[in-house]
Design a protein around this motif. Structure first.
Motif, short mmCIF file in Angstrom:
data_model
loop_
_atom_site.label_atom_id
_atom_site.label_comp_id
_atom_site.label_asym_id
_atom_site.label_seq_id
_atom_site.Cartn_x
_atom_site.Cartn_y
_atom_site.Cartn_z
N LEU A 56 -35.64 0.93 -67.66
CA LEU A 56 -34.58 -0.32 -68.19
C LEU A 56 -33.07 0.82 -68.83
CD1 LEU A 56 -36.62 -1.97 -70.40
CD2 LEU A 56 -35.95 -2.87 -68.62
N ARG A 61 -30.39 -2.48 -68.32
CA ARG A 61 -30.82 -3.57 -68.67
C ARG A 61 -31.47 -3.83 -69.96
NH1 ARG A 61 -35.99 -4.63 -64.73
NH2 ARG A 61 -36.10 -6.21 -66.06
N VAL A 62 -30.93 -2.97 -71.08
CA VAL A 62 -31.21 -2.41 -72.24
C VAL A 62 -29.96 -1.47 -72.94
CG1 VAL A 62 -33.43 -3.11 -72.06
CG2 VAL A 62 -32.56 -0.89 -72.54
N GLN A 66 -30.73 -1.92 -79.16
CA GLN A 66 -31.49 -3.00 -78.65
C GLN A 66 -32.53 -3.71 -79.04
OE1 GLN A 66 -30.59 -3.99 -74.41
NE2 GLN A 66 -31.63 -6.60 -74.04
N LEU A 68 -36.58 -4.46 -78.77
CA LEU A 68 -37.59 -4.53 -77.33
C LEU A 68 -38.45 -4.92 -78.15
CD1 LEU A 68 -37.53 -0.77 -75.50
CD2 LEU A 68 -35.62 -2.81 -75.17
N ASP A 143 -30.81 -11.68 -77.78
CA ASP A 143 -30.71 -10.93 -77.35
C ASP A 143 -31.22 -9.75 -77.20
OD1 ASP A 143 -30.34 -11.34 -80.30
OD2 ASP A 143 -30.36 -9.28 -80.87
N HIS A 145 -35.31 -7.61 -75.27
CA HIS A 145 -35.78 -8.18 -75.01
C HIS A 145 -37.04 -7.52 -74.32
CE1 HIS A 145 -35.86 -6.67 -70.07
NE2 HIS A 145 -37.53 -5.70 -70.75
N TRP A 146 -37.76 -8.73 -73.78
CA TRP A 146 -38.78 -8.77 -74.02
C TRP A 146 -39.07 -7.78 -72.91
CZ3 TRP A 146 -42.21 -14.00 -71.44
CH2 TRP A 146 -43.58 -13.21 -71.73
N ASP A 152 -44.26 -7.05 -65.55
CA ASP A 152 -43.09 -6.20 -65.48
C ASP A 152 -43.20 -5.22 -64.50
OD1 ASP A 152 -40.41 -5.45 -64.95
OD2 ASP A 152 -39.39 -5.58 -66.59
#
Length: 367
Positions: A56, A61-62, A66, A68, A143, A145-146, A152
């Motif tokens: 990620l 992507r992150v 950030q 998670l 904001d 991220h899952w 995934d």
């Protein structure tokens, strides 16, 4: 005798690791008998969490700092919290009822925030409550991220490193991998990587009764939730076509395997490891000479009271045999086994449309 004279041959010095995740991700490989080797982890999902977080960050992507977020029954929560600690990310865990006070304290000290779900007697209710709570968090905080460990495909990536370790450590030749299915990432990711390297691999998955993943949702196990083995909701990360054989096992049989592993081999491992150990012993007896690898996902500490304190109640593994079935309509507790032979997912195990963007594409098996 001089000090240290009986210490045996000198071995290479142990590496000095830059972070705890490097130390705990590598398993101890223990030969249980001539045909069965156990890969015993402190927490196997460090491979999934580290591989996912690194990917990620690499893909943008992150970003550091950030948050998670994900739902977990225990060992993924700790693995994700450690990965976030390593890479400067924030961590938010929606915790199953199986997350105990000891694990919660570790998570909080590592900087994770924890939302604990209320006690539940049902695997289905516990998982559904957690997923609903995650969706509420996403609506409130766009904001974050899952991580979507259930859906995934990024969680398969880290197990390539484990496959490389096994390639170096184990002799060449056919291998049977036996492990709890759970999210599908560990067994599926490992089997794919090993097969792509050219090794002939049979994949044997272990499930509890009551799990939708391989069609046992019509049953209930009145004694306990076996965390990390099955699911009451469809998981996109389970590639059904990868599995050659499936074992369904109740709590008492998994308990017999876990207590037997400690009694016979002095290995203190979790309930999913106990179930895989029992299944592997039966598989190895039917296919002597073929190497079998048991995946031991975690230690036995969180099962100290529910399993190991009751060791006098444990069944004798030597007297246990599964019911061999040819179709799901013949499935019966307490232990059944079926040649899955790469069948597709049962209808109830296919992710709903709302999870389709996160589902893993169908995998073509190598010949």
């Amino acid at each position: 005798m001089r000090a240290g004279a009986d210490a045996g041959p000198r071995s290479a010095a142990a590496p000095v690791h830059e972070h705890i995740t490097d130390a705990v991700k590598a398993p101890d490989l223990i030969r249980l008998n001539g045909d069965v080797v156990l890969a015993r982890f402190e927490t196997m999902k460090v491979y999934a969490a580290l591989g996912a977080v690194r990917s990620l960050l690499r893909r943008g992507r992150v970003a550091p700092g950030q948050t998670l977020v994900d739902s977990s029954s225990g060992i993924y929560a700790l693995a994700l919290a450690m990965a976030c600690h390593r890479y400067g990310l924030r961590c938010h865990i929606v915790a199953s009822t199986t997350v105990d006070a000891t694990l919660r304290a570790q998570l909080e000290i590592l900087g994770a925030t924890v939302d604990a779900m209320p006690p539940s007697s049902s695997l289905q209710l516990d998982q559904e409550l957690r997923v609903r709570h995650v969706r509420r968090l996403l609506a409130e905080r766009p904001d974050v991220h899952w991580m979507r460990q259930y859906h995934d495909a990024i969680h398969h990536e880290g197990y390539r490193e484990f496959a490389e370790l096994l390639t170096d450590a184990l002799p060449e030749g056919p291998l049977t991998v036996v492990g709890a299915v759970g999210t599908g990432a560990s067994t599926g990711g490992l089997a794919r990587a090993l097969r792509e390297s050219g090794r002939p691999v049979r994949l044997v998955g272990v499930q509890p009764f009551g799990s939708v993943t391989f069609g046992s949702e019509q049953f209930t196990d009145p004694e306990a939730i076996i965390a990390g083995i099955g699911s009451s909701i469809p998981f996109g990360n389970v590639h059904h076509a990868l599995y050659d054989t499936v074992h369904w096992m109740d709590f008492r049989h998994a308990m017999a395997g876990a207590v037997g592993l400690l009694r016979e081999h002095a290995v203190f491992a979790g309930l999913s490891t106990g179930a895989a150990h029992l299944a592997a012993a039966w598989e190895a007896a039917r296919d002597p000479g073929r190497l079998h690898l048991v995946l031991g996902a975690d230690t036995g500490h969180r099962y100290a009271e529910r399993v190991f304190a009751r060791h006098s109640e444990a069944l004798d593994p030597a007297g246990l045999r599964p019911r061999t079935i040819a179709a799901l309509d013949a499935l019966r507790p307490p232990w059944s086994v079926m040649e899955w032979a790469g069948r597709s997912a049962p209808e109830a195990a296919r992710p709903a449309a709302e999870d389709a963007p996160f589902a893993v594409p169908t995998v073509e098996l190598l010949p």
